[in-house]
Design a protein around this motif. Structure first.
Motif, PDB file in Angstrom:
ATOM      1  N   SER A 105     -20.289   4.086 -17.356  1.00 35.70           N
ATOM      2  CA  SER A 105     -21.681   4.104 -16.880  1.00 35.70           C
ATOM      3  C   SER A 105     -22.280   5.492 -17.052  1.00 35.70           C
ATOM      4  CB  SER A 105     -21.742   3.732 -15.394  1.00 35.70           C
ATOM      5  OG  SER A 105     -20.948   2.590 -15.164  1.00 35.70           O
ATOM      6  N   VAL A 106     -23.617   5.524 -17.179  1.00 32.32           N
ATOM      7  CA  VAL A 106     -24.329   6.810 -17.264  1.00 32.32           C
ATOM      8  C   VAL A 106     -23.996   7.650 -16.032  1.00 32.32           C
ATOM      9  CG1 VAL A 106     -26.617   7.884 -17.198  1.00 32.32           C
ATOM     10  CG2 VAL A 106     -26.198   5.927 -18.701  1.00 32.32           C
ATOM     11  N   GLY A 107     -23.722   8.946 -16.263  1.00 28.27           N
ATOM     12  CA  GLY A 107     -23.402   9.847 -15.159  1.00 28.27           C
ATOM     13  C   GLY A 107     -21.929   9.868 -14.795  1.00 28.27           C
ATOM     14  N   GLN A 108     -21.168   8.921 -15.342  1.00 26.57           N
ATOM     15  CA  GLN A 108     -19.725   8.866 -15.055  1.00 26.57           C
ATOM     16  C   GLN A 108     -18.928   9.575 -16.148  1.00 26.57           C
ATOM     17  OE1 GLN A 108     -18.401   7.253 -12.138  1.00 26.57           O
ATOM     18  NE2 GLN A 108     -20.595   7.434 -11.700  1.00 26.57           N
ATOM     19  N   LYS A 109     -17.624   9.632 -15.929  1.00 29.56           N
ATOM     20  CA  LYS A 109     -16.727  10.183 -16.942  1.00 29.56           C
ATOM     21  C   LYS A 109     -16.345   9.043 -17.894  1.00 29.56           C
ATOM     22  CE  LYS A 109     -12.621  13.141 -16.793  1.00 29.56           C
ATOM     23  NZ  LYS A 109     -11.565  13.644 -15.905  1.00 29.56           N
ATOM     24  N   GLY A 110     -16.279   9.343 -19.176  1.00 28.50           N
ATOM     25  CA  GLY A 110     -15.855   8.333 -20.153  1.00 28.50           C
ATOM     26  C   GLY A 110     -14.717   8.891 -20.990  1.00 28.50           C
ATOM     27  N   ILE A 111     -13.724   8.055 -21.276  1.00 28.84           N
ATOM     28  CA  ILE A 111     -12.567   8.530 -22.052  1.00 28.84           C
ATOM     29  C   ILE A 111     -12.260   7.549 -23.189  1.00 28.84           C
ATOM     30  CG2 ILE A 111     -10.092   9.081 -21.995  1.00 28.84           C
ATOM     31  CD1 ILE A 111     -10.409   9.886 -19.085  1.00 28.84           C
ATOM     32  N   LEU A 112     -12.253   8.074 -24.428  1.00 25.00           N
ATOM     33  CA  LEU A 112     -11.821   7.278 -25.577  1.00 25.00           C
ATOM     34  C   LEU A 112     -10.429   7.761 -25.971  1.00 25.00           C
ATOM     35  CD1 LEU A 112     -15.036   7.170 -27.820  1.00 25.00           C
ATOM     36  CD2 LEU A 112     -14.251   5.493 -26.139  1.00 25.00           C
ATOM     37  N   GLN A 113      -9.536   6.810 -26.275  1.00 25.91           N
ATOM     38  CA  GLN A 113      -8.164   7.177 -26.642  1.00 25.91           C
ATOM     39  C   GLN A 113      -7.801   6.617 -27.999  1.00 25.91           C
ATOM     40  OE1 GLN A 113      -5.560   5.925 -23.383  1.00 25.91           O
ATOM     41  NE2 GLN A 113      -5.602   8.032 -22.640  1.00 25.91           N
ATOM     42  N   CYS A 114      -7.027   7.408 -28.732  1.00 28.28           N
ATOM     43  CA  CYS A 114      -6.585   7.011 -30.060  1.00 28.28           C
ATOM     44  C   CYS A 114      -5.112   7.386 -30.164  1.00 28.28           C
ATOM     45  CB  CYS A 114      -7.426   7.781 -31.085  1.00 28.28           C
ATOM     46  SG  CYS A 114      -7.026   7.435 -32.790  1.00 28.28           S
ATOM     47  N   GLU A 115      -4.280   6.382 -30.474  1.00 34.01           N
ATOM     48  CA  GLU A 115      -2.837   6.635 -30.547  1.00 34.01           C
ATOM     49  C   GLU A 115      -2.340   6.341 -31.957  1.00 34.01           C
ATOM     50  OE1 GLU A 115       1.214   5.065 -28.365  1.00 34.01           O
ATOM     51  OE2 GLU A 115      -0.696   4.775 -27.331  1.00 34.01           O
ATOM     52  N   ALA A 116      -1.603   7.296 -32.530  1.00 33.43           N
ATOM     53  CA  ALA A 116      -1.118   7.115 -33.902  1.00 33.43           C
ATOM     54  C   ALA A 116       0.348   7.514 -34.016  1.00 33.43           C
ATOM     55  CB  ALA A 116      -1.942   7.947 -34.876  1.00 33.43           C
ATOM     56  N   SER A 117       1.122   6.692 -34.724  1.00 37.14           N
ATOM     57  CA  SER A 117       2.508   7.032 -35.043  1.00 37.14           C
ATOM     58  C   SER A 117       2.548   7.652 -36.422  1.00 37.14           C
ATOM     59  CB  SER A 117       3.366   5.770 -35.070  1.00 37.14           C
ATOM     60  OG  SER A 117       3.525   5.290 -33.771  1.00 37.14           O
ATOM     61  N   ALA A 118       3.335   8.712 -36.576  1.00 42.94           N
ATOM     62  CA  ALA A 118       3.475   9.365 -37.877  1.00 42.94           C
ATOM     63  C   ALA A 118       4.623  10.359 -37.814  1.00 42.94           C
ATOM     64  CB  ALA A 118       2.190  10.098 -38.250  1.00 42.94           C
ATOM     65  N   VAL A 119       5.283  10.570 -38.971  1.00 43.11           N
ATOM     66  CA  VAL A 119       6.259  11.653 -39.119  1.00 43.11           C
ATOM     67  C   VAL A 119       5.934  12.349 -40.441  1.00 43.11           C
ATOM     68  CG1 VAL A 119       8.685  12.278 -39.419  1.00 43.11           C
ATOM     69  CG2 VAL A 119       8.085  10.403 -37.872  1.00 43.11           C
ATOM     70  N   ARG A 141     -14.555  16.935 -24.352  1.00 46.87           N
ATOM     71  CA  ARG A 141     -13.298  17.660 -24.547  1.00 46.87           C
ATOM     72  C   ARG A 141     -12.375  16.796 -25.392  1.00 46.87           C
ATOM     73  NH1 ARG A 141     -10.397  18.983 -19.300  1.00 46.87           N
ATOM     74  NH2 ARG A 141      -9.514  16.904 -19.515  1.00 46.87           N
ATOM     75  N   ILE A 142     -11.731  17.412 -26.382  1.00 50.18           N
ATOM     76  CA  ILE A 142     -10.771  16.708 -27.226  1.00 50.18           C
ATOM     77  C   ILE A 142      -9.390  17.273 -26.919  1.00 50.18           C
ATOM     78  CG2 ILE A 142     -10.015  16.297 -29.598  1.00 50.18           C
ATOM     79  CD1 ILE A 142     -13.005  16.759 -30.414  1.00 50.18           C
ATOM     80  N   GLU A 143      -8.470  16.387 -26.605  1.00 56.64           N
ATOM     81  CA  GLU A 143      -7.095  16.821 -26.346  1.00 56.64           C
ATOM     82  C   GLU A 143      -6.154  15.964 -27.173  1.00 56.64           C
ATOM     83  OE1 GLU A 143      -6.003  18.383 -22.055  1.00 56.64           O
ATOM     84  OE2 GLU A 143      -7.096  16.491 -21.946  1.00 56.64           O
ATOM     85  N   SER A 144      -5.307  16.615 -27.965  1.00 59.49           N
ATOM     86  CA  SER A 144      -4.325  15.881 -28.765  1.00 59.49           C
ATOM     87  C   SER A 144      -2.933  16.385 -28.420  1.00 59.49           C
ATOM     88  CB  SER A 144      -4.596  16.072 -30.251  1.00 59.49           C
ATOM     89  OG  SER A 144      -5.903  15.615 -30.560  1.00 59.49           O
ATOM     90  N   LYS A 145      -2.067  15.440 -28.038  1.00 66.90           N
ATOM     91  CA  LYS A 145      -0.672  15.766 -27.701  1.00 66.90           C
ATOM     92  C   LYS A 145       0.227  14.703 -28.282  1.00 66.90           C
ATOM     93  CE  LYS A 145       0.235  18.359 -23.460  1.00 66.90           C
ATOM     94  NZ  LYS A 145      -0.690  18.235 -22.349  1.00 66.90           N
ATOM     95  N   GLY A 146       1.071  15.104 -29.221  1.00 61.21           N
ATOM     96  CA  GLY A 146       1.993  14.130 -29.800  1.00 61.21           C
ATOM     97  C   GLY A 146       1.244  13.006 -30.490  1.00 61.21           C
ATOM     98  N   ARG A 147       1.487  11.771 -30.021  1.00 59.40           N
ATOM     99  CA  ARG A 147       0.902  10.592 -30.667  1.00 59.40           C
ATOM    100  C   ARG A 147      -0.502  10.258 -30.167  1.00 59.40           C
ATOM    101  NH1 ARG A 147       5.452   6.130 -30.912  1.00 59.40           N
ATOM    102  NH2 ARG A 147       3.571   4.895 -30.819  1.00 59.40           N
ATOM    103  N   LEU A 148      -0.969  10.958 -29.126  1.00 62.26           N
ATOM    104  CA  LEU A 148      -2.200  10.539 -28.456  1.00 62.26           C
ATOM    105  C   LEU A 148      -3.300  11.589 -28.533  1.00 62.26           C
ATOM    106  CD1 LEU A 148      -3.316   8.199 -26.640  1.00 62.26           C
ATOM    107  CD2 LEU A 148      -2.629   9.586 -24.692  1.00 62.26           C
ATOM    108  N   SER A 149      -4.509  11.141 -28.856  1.00 66.30           N
ATOM    109  CA  SER A 149      -5.673  12.022 -28.801  1.00 66.30           C
ATOM    110  C   SER A 149      -6.712  11.380 -27.885  1.00 66.30           C
ATOM    111  CB  SER A 149      -6.259  12.219 -30.203  1.00 66.30           C
ATOM    112  OG  SER A 149      -7.342  13.132 -30.136  1.00 66.30           O
ATOM    113  N   THR A 150      -7.305  12.196 -26.998  1.00 66.70           N
ATOM    114  CA  THR A 150      -8.339  11.669 -26.104  1.00 66.70           C
ATOM    115  C   THR A 150      -9.627  12.454 -26.277  1.00 66.70           C
ATOM    116  OG1 THR A 150      -7.574  13.089 -24.310  1.00 66.70           O
ATOM    117  CG2 THR A 150      -6.755  10.847 -24.295  1.00 66.70           C
ATOM    118  N   LEU A 151     -10.727  11.704 -26.238  1.00 65.22           N
ATOM    119  CA  LEU A 151     -12.068  12.290 -26.289  1.00 65.22           C
ATOM    120  C   LEU A 151     -12.693  11.993 -24.929  1.00 65.22           C
ATOM    121  CD1 LEU A 151     -14.487  13.511 -27.864  1.00 65.22           C
ATOM    122  CD2 LEU A 151     -14.982  11.211 -28.685  1.00 65.22           C
ATOM    123  N   THR A 152     -12.952  13.054 -24.150  1.00 63.29           N
ATOM    124  CA  THR A 152     -13.464  12.881 -22.787  1.00 63.29           C
ATOM    125  C   THR A 152     -14.921  13.320 -22.693  1.00 63.29           C
ATOM    126  OG1 THR A 152     -11.248  13.348 -21.931  1.00 63.29           O
ATOM    127  CG2 THR A 152     -13.057  13.463 -20.345  1.00 63.29           C
TER     128      THR A 152
END
Length: 183
Positions: A105-119, A141-152
């Protein structure tokens, strides 16, 4: 007079990193009297299967599931078996295993997540339409750790709604997924 000699692995392949689809030959040469029996097995999470009753283990068109540790044992009943391990790493291009559309919702926090496997592990980028998003710009804010990236989004506004693209890349290729932020 027949001298019994305990089994000894005298030469074994080094740890190896290969791309998915390549062919691999592992070697394990052993000495002893009587002549030791050499076997290879794959130490995977799915139980430990024998893969070869031979000094050479050939894998054609290796898959990511065949990565891991391979154990060679030399047995001749004179003494305890000699056992050595070889680590096989299989590189493969990214595939996105999880990317869900998300509501906020407008005014709230929103989080998109993307998970990828790769070597090797994938690097992530986020786009809205053709614009690459950067950290700290316009309250995201973009945070990527290991297999997961989040866009907040800290404070969702109308203009944030729409279609976003997550791109996962490593040296073998890249892939992308479209994720929608909706109200």
């Amino acid at each position: 007079l027949c001298l019994a000699v305990p089994p000894q692995i005298v030469n074994i392949s080094s740890d190896i990193t290969v791309n998915e689809g390549s062919s691999v030959t592992l070697m394990c040469l052993a000495f002893g009297r009587p002549e030791p029996t050499v076997t290879w097995r794959h130490l995977s999470g799915k139980g430990q299967g024998f893969v070869s009753e031979d000094e050479y283990l050939e894998i054609t068109g290796i898959t990511r599931e065949q990565s891991g540790e391979y154990e060679c044992s030399a047995v001749n009943d004179v003494a305890v078996p000699d056992v050595r391990k070889v680590k096989v790493t299989v590189n493969y291009p990214p595939y996105i295993s999880n990317a869900k559309n998300t509501g906020a919702s407008v005014g709230q926090k929103g989080i998109l997540q993307c998970e990828a496997s790769a070597v090797p592990v994938a690097e992530f980028q986020w786009f809205k339409e053709d614009t690459r998003l950067a950290n700290g710009l316009e309250g995201v804010r973009i945070e990527s750790k290991g297999r997961l990236s989040t866009l907040t989004f800290f404070n969702v506004s109308e203009k944030d709604y729409g279609n976003y693209t997550c791109v996962a890349t490593n040296k073998l290729g890249n892939t992308n997924a479209s994720i929608i932020l909706y109200g």
